[in-house]
Write an enzyme that holds these catalytic residues in place. Sequence first.
Site, PDB file in Angstrom:
ATOM      1  N   LYS A 112      45.885  38.372 117.731  1.00  0.00           N
ATOM      2  CA  LYS A 112      45.852  39.807 118.048  1.00  0.00           C
ATOM      3  C   LYS A 112      45.625  40.646 116.798  1.00  0.00           C
ATOM      4  O   LYS A 112      44.895  41.634 116.836  1.00  0.00           O
ATOM      5  CB  LYS A 112      47.140  40.238 118.772  1.00  0.00           C
ATOM      6  N   LYS A 196      42.201  31.891 127.779  1.00  0.00           N
ATOM      7  CA  LYS A 196      43.125  32.232 128.859  1.00  0.00           C
ATOM      8  C   LYS A 196      42.797  33.594 129.444  1.00  0.00           C
ATOM      9  O   LYS A 196      42.288  34.484 128.747  1.00  0.00           O
ATOM     10  CB  LYS A 196      44.578  32.176 128.377  1.00  0.00           C
ATOM     11  N   LYS A 199      45.581  40.223 130.306  1.00  0.00           N
ATOM     12  CA  LYS A 199      45.519  41.646 130.657  1.00  0.00           C
ATOM     13  C   LYS A 199      44.625  42.406 129.704  1.00  0.00           C
ATOM     14  O   LYS A 199      43.955  43.351 130.090  1.00  0.00           O
ATOM     15  CB  LYS A 199      46.914  42.280 130.544  1.00  0.00           C
TER      16      LYS A 199
END
Length: 333
Positions: A112, A196, A199
Site C-alpha cells: 500500500k 486478490k 475494495k
Amino acid sequence: GGRIFSGMQPTSDSLQLGNYLGALTQWVALQDTHDAIYCVVDLHALTVGPDPKVLRERTRRTAAQYLAAGVDPARSILFVQSHVPEHAELAWILSCLTGFGEAGRMTQFKDKSAKQGSDGTTVGLFTYPVLMAADILLYDTALVPVGEDQRQHLELSRDLAQRLNSRFGPGTVVVPEPYIVSATAKIYDLQDPTSKMSKSAESPNGLIELLDDPKVVAKRIRSAVTDAEREIRYDPAAKPGVSNLLTIFAALSGRSIPSLESDYAGKGYGDLKKDLADVVVDFLTPFQERVRHYMSDPSALDDVLAAGAQRARELATPTLERVYDRSGLLPRR
Ligand code: AQP
C-alpha cells in the site's frame, strides 16, 4: 466454544465478494458455536484519510452489511471500534513493544505504501497491524476468522501476545489463532485473477461489490478473464481465472467443485459465466434488500451499535486495566 473477534474497514461504499466469502460467511457460521464479537474498524479506515461525511455513512453501511449477511446482535456483539476507546489505548502499549523493522516487514504496508508514496503514506498505515493486534487481544480472543491476506498480521498479533506474556507475566493476554478457511481464503480479481479482489482495487472491472447493481455484476462476471483453453477444470496454477469462477460458484451455491466440473464437462466458458452470474445475482438481490431495510432506519442501527459498544467495553476494560497495571503505569483512582 471460545471467543471470536474479527472486523472489516469501512473503506468503501460496499464490501466486496472476497470480504463476504473469505470472512463474513465464517463469522455468521461461528456464531452458533462461539462467543463472537464483530467490529466495524473505523479507526483503521482513518489510515487512508477518508472524507469525514463519507466515513460516517460507510461505517453504517458496513454494519448494515454485517446484519444483512446474518450477524445476529442477539447472539454476537456488533459495534464500532472508535466507540470503545480501549482499542487505541492498548495499541499504544503494543506499539512500544513492536520493533520498527518488525512492522516494516508487513507486506500489506509495503504494497500500500508503494502505491501511495512516502508522503502519501501515514504513520497510521504503518502501525495499522499494531492496532489490529490491540483489537484482538483486548477481548481474550481465541480465534480470528479472516482471509489469507491477514495471515501475516495475525502472526504479528500472536508474537505481540507472547511478548506481553513473557514481559509482564503469563496470562496477561490470550494468544489468538487464525481461522482461515482454505476453500475461500483468497478470492481473486476477475480481470487479474492472480491478485486478490480488494475494495480499493484500481479498476472496478474485476470487482464484485455486494451493493453493486446486479446487472453490472452480471456483466463483470461475463467479461471475467479466463484462458485460451476450453476446458472447465479447477487448476489455480494453470487456470487462475476459471478456478476463481469455480471457487465463487461452489461457495455461493453450496455445491462441490468436482460436481461443477462434471456438470460443465464439454460446455464453454460462456455457459459457466452465465450460470455463475445468475447464482451471484440471486444471492445479491435479497442481500441488497436487507441492507436497504437496515439503512432505512439509521437510528435503530445506531441503537444496535451503541448496545454492542457497551457490551464490548465491559469486556475490554478489565483487559486494559490488567495490561496497564502489569506495565507499571500508576493505577487510576
Ligand atoms: N479477496 C479476498 N478473498 C478472501 N478474503 C478477503 N478479505 C479481503 N479480501 C479478500 C478478507 O476480508 C476481511 C476484510 O478486511 P479489511 O476490511 O480490513 O480489509 P482488507 O483485508 O485489506 O480487504 P480489502 O477488501 O482489500 O480492503 P481495502 O481495499 O480497504 O484494503 C479480512 O478478513 C480479509 O482477510
